[in-house]
Design a protein around this motif. Structure first.
Motif, PDB file in Angstrom:
ATOM      1  N   LYS A   1       1.889   9.492  -6.288  1.00  0.00           N
ATOM      2  CA  LYS A   1       2.193  10.911  -6.285  1.00  0.00           C
ATOM      3  C   LYS A   1       2.843  11.466  -7.575  1.00  0.00           C
TER       4      LYS A   1
ATOM      5  N   SER B   1       0.695  -1.143  -0.006  1.00  0.00           N
ATOM      6  CA  SER B   1       0.115  -0.003  -0.024  1.00  0.00           C
ATOM      7  C   SER B   1       0.801   1.311  -0.033  1.00  0.00           C
ATOM      8  N   ARG B   2       1.994   1.147   0.602  1.00  0.00           N
ATOM      9  CA  ARG B   2       2.943   2.545   0.622  1.00  0.00           C
ATOM     10  C   ARG B   2       3.330   2.631  -0.689  1.00  0.00           C
TER      11      ARG B   2
ATOM     12  N   GLU C   1       0.860   4.139  -2.835  1.00  0.00           N
ATOM     13  CA  GLU C   1       0.811   5.517  -2.544  1.00  0.00           C
ATOM     14  C   GLU C   1       1.755   6.444  -2.862  1.00  0.00           C
TER      15      GLU C   1
END
Length: 81
Positions: free
Chosen positions: A37, A29-30, A33
């Protein structure tokens, strides 16, 4: 089309590498994420299509592209597997 300057990329790369090096359940998930960006307001510069069966060299090519940090989507229209 947006350009990404070197300082913006360097800052993002440090954050993405840290996410990629996580060893807990937040890693995927990181990474998504942090990847998101940078992946905004972009134009496609290359799109391709292949037959349902993978042609010679395709798995290796996809692997190399993914190792370069490029997100790959495989879309199919007639099969659910």
């Amino acid at each position: 089309m947006r350009s990404i300057d070197e300082s913006e990329f360097d800052e993002w790369s440090v954050e993405y590498t840290a996410a990629r090096n996580l060893i807990d359940e937040t890693k995927d998930s990181r990474m998504a994420e942090v990847g998101a960006k940078l992946e905004k307001n972009l134009k496609f510069i290359g799109v391709t299509a292949v037959e349902d069966r993978l042609q010679d060299g395709v798995p290796d090519t996809i692997s190399i592209i993914k190792q370069a940090g490029i997100r790959v989507w495989v879309l199919t229209g007639d099969k659910t597997e």
